[in-house]
Design an enzyme around this catalytic site. Structure first.
Site, PDB file in Angstrom:
ATOM      1  N   GLU A 178      -8.092  -5.226 -77.586  1.00  0.00           N
ATOM      2  CA  GLU A 178      -8.889  -4.438 -78.548  1.00  0.00           C
ATOM      3  C   GLU A 178      -9.285  -3.139 -77.883  1.00  0.00           C
ATOM      4  N   GLY A 184     -13.868  -5.541 -84.967  1.00  0.00           N
ATOM      5  CA  GLY A 184     -13.047  -4.720 -85.851  1.00  0.00           C
ATOM      6  C   GLY A 184     -13.845  -3.865 -86.816  1.00  0.00           C
ATOM      7  N   CYS A 216     -14.758  -4.669 -89.789  1.00  0.00           N
ATOM      8  CA  CYS A 216     -15.753  -5.477 -90.507  1.00  0.00           C
ATOM      9  C   CYS A 216     -17.120  -5.448 -89.822  1.00  0.00           C
ATOM     10  N   LYS A 251     -23.611  -4.059 -95.528  1.00  0.00           N
ATOM     11  CA  LYS A 251     -24.528  -5.042 -96.127  1.00  0.00           C
ATOM     12  C   LYS A 251     -25.943  -4.883 -95.588  1.00  0.00           C
ATOM     13  N   ALA A 305     -13.929   5.128-107.545  1.00  0.00           N
ATOM     14  CA  ALA A 305     -14.878   4.127-108.051  1.00  0.00           C
ATOM     15  C   ALA A 305     -14.415   2.729-107.672  1.00  0.00           C
ATOM     16  N   GLU A 308     -13.450   9.359-110.501  1.00  0.00           N
ATOM     17  CA  GLU A 308     -12.412   8.322-110.423  1.00  0.00           C
ATOM     18  C   GLU A 308     -11.167   8.777-111.180  1.00  0.00           C
ATOM     19  N   ASP A 357      -5.450  -7.087 -92.646  1.00  0.00           N
ATOM     20  CA  ASP A 357      -5.235  -5.894 -93.471  1.00  0.00           C
ATOM     21  C   ASP A 357      -3.888  -5.225 -93.233  1.00  0.00           C
ATOM     22  N   ALA A 380     -12.112  -9.416 -95.241  1.00  0.00           N
ATOM     23  CA  ALA A 380     -12.312 -10.084 -93.958  1.00  0.00           C
ATOM     24  C   ALA A 380     -11.952 -11.569 -94.037  1.00  0.00           C
ATOM     25  N   HIS A 394     -32.487 -27.587-110.928  1.00  0.00           N
ATOM     26  CA  HIS A 394     -33.263 -26.757-111.850  1.00  0.00           C
ATOM     27  C   HIS A 394     -34.582 -26.378-111.197  1.00  0.00           C
TER      28      HIS A 394
HETATM   29  P1  FAD Z   1      -9.831  -4.687 -88.684  1.00  0.00           P
HETATM   30  O1  FAD Z   1     -11.159  -5.268 -88.937  1.00  0.00           O
HETATM   31  O2  FAD Z   1      -9.557  -3.303 -89.125  1.00  0.00           O
HETATM   32  O3  FAD Z   1      -9.607  -4.818 -87.112  1.00  0.00           O
HETATM   33  C1  FAD Z   1      -8.495  -4.313 -86.471  1.00  0.00           C
HETATM   34  C2  FAD Z   1      -8.885  -3.984 -85.050  1.00  0.00           C
HETATM   35  O4  FAD Z   1      -7.701  -3.664 -84.347  1.00  0.00           O
HETATM   36  C3  FAD Z   1      -9.797  -2.773 -84.902  1.00  0.00           C
HETATM   37  O5  FAD Z   1     -10.948  -3.118 -84.161  1.00  0.00           O
HETATM   38  C4  FAD Z   1      -8.973  -1.745 -84.162  1.00  0.00           C
HETATM   39  O6  FAD Z   1      -9.733  -1.000 -83.226  1.00  0.00           O
HETATM   40  C5  FAD Z   1      -7.976  -2.627 -83.434  1.00  0.00           C
HETATM   41  N1  FAD Z   1      -6.702  -1.997 -83.130  1.00  0.00           N
HETATM   42  C6  FAD Z   1      -5.865  -1.329 -83.967  1.00  0.00           C
HETATM   43  N2  FAD Z   1      -4.752  -0.951 -83.321  1.00  0.00           N
HETATM   44  C7  FAD Z   1      -4.893  -1.409 -82.053  1.00  0.00           C
HETATM   45  C8  FAD Z   1      -4.066  -1.357 -80.914  1.00  0.00           C
HETATM   46  N3  FAD Z   1      -2.855  -0.775 -80.940  1.00  0.00           N
HETATM   47  N4  FAD Z   1      -4.529  -1.899 -79.773  1.00  0.00           N
HETATM   48  C9  FAD Z   1      -5.755  -2.486 -79.699  1.00  0.00           C
HETATM   49  N5  FAD Z   1      -6.571  -2.579 -80.754  1.00  0.00           N
HETATM   50  C10 FAD Z   1      -6.135  -2.053 -81.910  1.00  0.00           C
HETATM   51  N6  FAD Z   1     -14.349  -7.094 -96.454  1.00  0.00           N
HETATM   52  C11 FAD Z   1     -14.981  -8.183 -96.901  1.00  0.00           C
HETATM   53  O7  FAD Z   1     -14.374  -9.257 -96.975  1.00  0.00           O
HETATM   54  N7  FAD Z   1     -16.291  -8.150 -97.279  1.00  0.00           N
HETATM   55  C12 FAD Z   1     -17.018  -7.010 -97.220  1.00  0.00           C
HETATM   56  O8  FAD Z   1     -18.201  -7.004 -97.559  1.00  0.00           O
HETATM   57  C13 FAD Z   1     -16.383  -5.840 -96.750  1.00  0.00           C
HETATM   58  N8  FAD Z   1     -17.061  -4.686 -96.667  1.00  0.00           N
HETATM   59  C14 FAD Z   1     -16.427  -3.568 -96.173  1.00  0.00           C
HETATM   60  C15 FAD Z   1     -17.152  -2.387 -96.107  1.00  0.00           C
HETATM   61  C16 FAD Z   1     -16.554  -1.242 -95.622  1.00  0.00           C
HETATM   62  C17 FAD Z   1     -17.349   0.036 -95.533  1.00  0.00           C
HETATM   63  C18 FAD Z   1     -15.204  -1.291 -95.170  1.00  0.00           C
HETATM   64  C19 FAD Z   1     -14.557  -0.064 -94.596  1.00  0.00           C
HETATM   65  C20 FAD Z   1     -14.485  -2.462 -95.239  1.00  0.00           C
HETATM   66  C21 FAD Z   1     -15.085  -3.612 -95.752  1.00  0.00           C
HETATM   67  N9  FAD Z   1     -14.396  -4.816 -95.875  1.00  0.00           N
HETATM   68  C22 FAD Z   1     -15.019  -5.924 -96.364  1.00  0.00           C
HETATM   69  C23 FAD Z   1     -12.994  -4.933 -95.465  1.00  0.00           C
HETATM   70  C24 FAD Z   1     -12.908  -5.587 -94.077  1.00  0.00           C
HETATM   71  O9  FAD Z   1     -13.634  -4.807 -93.155  1.00  0.00           O
HETATM   72  C25 FAD Z   1     -11.451  -5.695 -93.654  1.00  0.00           C
HETATM   73  O10 FAD Z   1     -10.719  -6.376 -94.645  1.00  0.00           O
HETATM   74  C26 FAD Z   1     -11.337  -6.476 -92.359  1.00  0.00           C
HETATM   75  O11 FAD Z   1     -12.072  -5.851 -91.329  1.00  0.00           O
HETATM   76  C27 FAD Z   1      -9.872  -6.594 -91.937  1.00  0.00           C
HETATM   77  O12 FAD Z   1      -9.787  -7.321 -90.754  1.00  0.00           O
HETATM   78  P2  FAD Z   1      -8.579  -7.114 -89.738  1.00  0.00           P
HETATM   79  O13 FAD Z   1      -8.905  -7.950 -88.562  1.00  0.00           O
HETATM   80  O14 FAD Z   1      -7.298  -7.264 -90.423  1.00  0.00           O
HETATM   81  O15 FAD Z   1      -8.658  -5.570 -89.303  1.00  0.00           O
HETATM   82  P1  NAI Z   2     -10.441   0.532-103.562  1.00  0.00           P
HETATM   83  O1  NAI Z   2      -8.988   0.308-103.588  1.00  0.00           O
HETATM   84  O2  NAI Z   2     -11.387  -0.587-103.803  1.00  0.00           O
HETATM   85  O3  NAI Z   2     -10.822   1.661-104.625  1.00  0.00           O
HETATM   86  C1  NAI Z   2     -10.310   2.960-104.552  1.00  0.00           C
HETATM   87  C2  NAI Z   2     -10.573   3.655-105.866  1.00  0.00           C
HETATM   88  O4  NAI Z   2     -10.202   5.002-105.712  1.00  0.00           O
HETATM   89  C3  NAI Z   2      -9.757   3.096-107.027  1.00  0.00           C
HETATM   90  O5  NAI Z   2     -10.586   2.925-108.130  1.00  0.00           O
HETATM   91  C4  NAI Z   2      -8.686   4.147-107.242  1.00  0.00           C
HETATM   92  O6  NAI Z   2      -8.237   4.212-108.577  1.00  0.00           O
HETATM   93  C5  NAI Z   2      -9.445   5.396-106.850  1.00  0.00           C
HETATM   94  N1  NAI Z   2      -8.618   6.521-106.451  1.00  0.00           N
HETATM   95  C6  NAI Z   2      -7.455   6.486-105.756  1.00  0.00           C
HETATM   96  N2  NAI Z   2      -7.003   7.743-105.568  1.00  0.00           N
HETATM   97  C7  NAI Z   2      -7.902   8.574-106.129  1.00  0.00           C
HETATM   98  C8  NAI Z   2      -8.022   9.982-106.242  1.00  0.00           C
HETATM   99  N3  NAI Z   2      -7.110  10.774-105.721  1.00  0.00           N
HETATM  100  N4  NAI Z   2      -9.079  10.499-106.886  1.00  0.00           N
HETATM  101  C9  NAI Z   2     -10.039   9.682-107.420  1.00  0.00           C
HETATM  102  N5  NAI Z   2      -9.978   8.338-107.351  1.00  0.00           N
HETATM  103  C10 NAI Z   2      -8.935   7.791-106.693  1.00  0.00           C
HETATM  104  O7  NAI Z   2     -10.715   1.247-102.159  1.00  0.00           O
HETATM  105  P2  NAI Z   2     -12.039   1.460-101.326  1.00  0.00           P
HETATM  106  O8  NAI Z   2     -13.242   1.472-102.192  1.00  0.00           O
HETATM  107  O9  NAI Z   2     -11.761   2.626-100.455  1.00  0.00           O
HETATM  108  O10 NAI Z   2     -12.092   0.155-100.455  1.00  0.00           O
HETATM  109  C11 NAI Z   2     -10.981  -0.223 -99.643  1.00  0.00           C
HETATM  110  C12 NAI Z   2     -10.934  -1.687 -99.478  1.00  0.00           C
HETATM  111  O11 NAI Z   2     -11.941  -2.133 -98.582  1.00  0.00           O
HETATM  112  C13 NAI Z   2     -11.204  -2.469-100.750  1.00  0.00           C
HETATM  113  O12 NAI Z   2     -10.086  -2.549-101.571  1.00  0.00           O
HETATM  114  C14 NAI Z   2     -11.587  -3.792-100.218  1.00  0.00           C
HETATM  115  O13 NAI Z   2     -10.426  -4.515 -99.948  1.00  0.00           O
HETATM  116  C15 NAI Z   2     -12.304  -3.441 -98.920  1.00  0.00           C
HETATM  117  N6  NAI Z   2     -13.750  -3.544 -99.116  1.00  0.00           N
HETATM  118  C16 NAI Z   2     -14.299  -4.727 -99.509  1.00  0.00           C
HETATM  119  C17 NAI Z   2     -15.644  -4.839 -99.741  1.00  0.00           C
HETATM  120  C18 NAI Z   2     -16.190  -6.133-100.224  1.00  0.00           C
HETATM  121  O14 NAI Z   2     -15.488  -7.128-100.155  1.00  0.00           O
HETATM  122  N7  NAI Z   2     -17.430  -6.168-100.707  1.00  0.00           N
HETATM  123  C19 NAI Z   2     -16.549  -3.713 -99.528  1.00  0.00           C
HETATM  124  C20 NAI Z   2     -15.873  -2.509 -99.143  1.00  0.00           C
HETATM  125  C21 NAI Z   2     -14.531  -2.468 -98.923  1.00  0.00           C
END
Ligand code: FAD
Ligand code: NAI
Length: 470
Positions: free
Chosen positions: A37, A44, A46, A55, A186, A208, A317, A325, A449
């Protein structure tokens, strides 16, 4: 550090939910395992800049808004004062505690964390590169698991500077509450982080591209969700595309055009959040050294987590499917168990989604639109929280639960909920669906309830038309 070669059963590249859970499971199963990492902390996207910090801010900002708007009606007179520095500090403390927790779990399960950038250097070989670009370690691996995750997608004409134009990472740490914030997209990130800053005092406009919010969400639920956010003050500009953004010293000017054609308009805001989706991270990973070619969008194709190269796997991802996650965690367990000769399995049809706004939105399984498109005959049962006693006494009676079940067998095919705490309650239906339950199974299960969970039962009763409390 000098370059050293160590041999492992499994080397994982990336320490996010996919990678760290894979490392823990491999350790549990007695395999020698290393996780490479590059970040300063494990967890990561998350834990560091995703699920967890967002959150933390959603929780804190929700309480802030409630204290100011809702407490008086239940007999608590307070005048909340925002301390943004402390709100950010408590977020950072939670992140630090949880990332340290993953480090502890690595030690507990004898998984090595190798710090640096991992790069595949041919079959069974991973090189670790330090900040100075030098190879600090060479790992020999019977199995390599790619778990490099994703990063925010860019938009031509909108340059993220993390000052005035931010992505999700910047939006988690704005130095002040903006007077105005424009969110591009959105989707889940835009609506969660847009909610945080609106609650703290920003005027939020969401631009959006599509003519709806949250694509992928059941349409009826998405419409209810949009109405609710609009009532809270979020302004939506749907069917609009951003064609350019110019950051000044204290604000940003955006040009926006209707997707259907028409005159462009100029919008101004203190800050802009670009949140139009995420893309897989594979650059510099050395995929060419083992002949893996990502698809057009950059995802690594897999079959049961196996890539096209022998001994190389991919999870989370960086592969297809929802970017969540818990999806990465499920794949981690299944992939490692498959490597260990066990029967790894992920039920992709039952991966829940939650939007942690107020109200929350949670769903699992198929939407009405998907069932119609598939020609599957289904019955629906729906129950509003206005008829649920707990929601009523808490003065939070917005939303509903909708259960979709096969018209003939009654098997539950999809569940869509909007309302406070539905993110916690969706797991009941995940379990039911894993056991291929019929809606009648839930309808005849005793629920406590007064709880909101009774709405889940009443909606299931509705599938056969005998909802009793509405
Ligand atoms: P990542 O979490 O992206 O981890 C990949 C790791 O690999 C990173 O730490 C990176 O530094 C490392 N890496 C990459 N390339 C290399 C390399 N060559 N060598 C060494 N290390 C490397 N998902 C939910 O389920 N619930 C949520 O509430 C939620 N909220 C989110 C809110 C935001 C703002 C964002 C941006 C995402 C959110 N997600 C949520 C999505 C969630 O964060 C991702 O789906 C999840 O982290 C993916 O896990 P992953 O392990 O595949 O990748
Ligand atoms: P998203 O895919 O959820 O939404 C992106 C939005 O942007 C869509 O509505 C799309 O139509 C719009 N869009 C795309 N191109 C555009 C443009 N050029 N102009 C205006 N609108 C445009 O992506 P987002 O919100 O960036 O989140 C990425 C991912 O992260 C999510 O899909 C989800 O998998 C993960 N995530 C999960 C969370 C959770 O589980 N609570 C919280 C945050 C992220």
């Amino acid at each position: 550090m000098a370059d050293t070669t160590t041999t492992y059963d499994v080397v994982i590249i990336g320490g996010g939910p996919a990678g760290y859970n894979a490392a823990i499971r491999a350790g549990q199963l007695g395999m020698s395992v290393a996780c490479v990492e590059k970040r300063a902390t494990l967890g990561g996207t998350c834990l560091n800049v995703g699920c967890i910090p967002s959150k933390a801010l959603l929780h804190a900002s929700e309480l802030y808004e409630m204290a100011g708007k809702d407490f008086a009606a239940i007999g608590i007179d307070v005048k909340p004062k925002l301390n943004l520095v402390q709100m950010m500090a408590q977020k950072a403390e939670s992140v630090a505690a949880l990332t340290r927790g993953v480090e502890f779990l690595f030690k507990k399960n004898k998984a090595d964390w190798v710090k640096g950038l991992g790069r595949i250097a041919g079959p069974g070989k991973v090189e670790v590169v330090g900040d100075d670009g030098r190879v600090t370690a060479t790992l020999s691996a019977k199995n390599i698991v790619i778990a490099t995750g994703s990063e925010p997608s860019g938009l031509p004409g909108v340059e993220v500077d993390q000052a005035r134009i931010v992505d999700s990472t910047g939006a988690l740490s704005l130095p002040e509450v903006p007077k105005s914030l424009i969110v591009i997209g959105a989707g889940i990130i835009g609506l969660e982080l847009g909610s945080v800053w609106r609650r703290l005092g920003a005027e939020v406009t969401v631009v959006e591209f599509l003519d709806r919010i949250t694509p992928g969400m059941d349409t009826e639920t998405a419409k209810t969700f949009q109405r609710s956010l609009t009532k809270q003050g979020v302004v939506f500009k749907l069917g609009s595309k951003v064609t350019g953004a110019k950051a000044g010293k204290s604000d940003v000017t955006l040009t926006v055009e209707p997707v259907a054609g028409g005159a462009p308009e100029t919008l101004k805001a203190d800050y802009v959040l670009l949140a139009i989706g995420r893309k897989p991270v594979t650059a510099g990973l050395g995929l060419e050294s083992v002949g893996i070619v990502p698809d057009k969008r950059g995802f690594i194709d897999t079959d049961h987590w196996k890539t096209s190269a022998a001994g190389i796997w991919a999870i989370g991802d960086v592969t297809h499917g929802p970017m969540l996650a818990h999806k990465g965690e499920d794949e981690a367990v299944a992939c490692i168990e498959t490597i260990a000769g066990k029967a790894g399995h992920v039920n992709y049809g039952i991966i829940p989604s939650v939007v942690y706004t107020f109200p929350e939105v949670a769903w699992v399984g198929q939407t009405e639109e998907e069932l119609k498109a598939a020609g599957r005959a289904y019955k629906a049962g729906k129950f509003p929280f206005t008829a649920n006693s707990r929601a009523k006494v808490n003065h939070e009676a917005e939303g509903f639960v909708k259960v979709l079940a096969d018209a003939v067998t009654d098997e539950i095919l999809g569940v869509h909920m909007i309302g406070p705490d539905v993110g916690e309650m969706i797991a009941e239906y995940c379990v039911a669906m894993e056991f291929k339950a019929a809606s009648e199974d839930v309808a005849r299960t005793c629920h406590p309830h007064p709880t909101r969970s009774e709405a889940l039962r009443q909606a299931a009763m509705g599938v056969e038309g005998w909802t009793m409390q509405a």
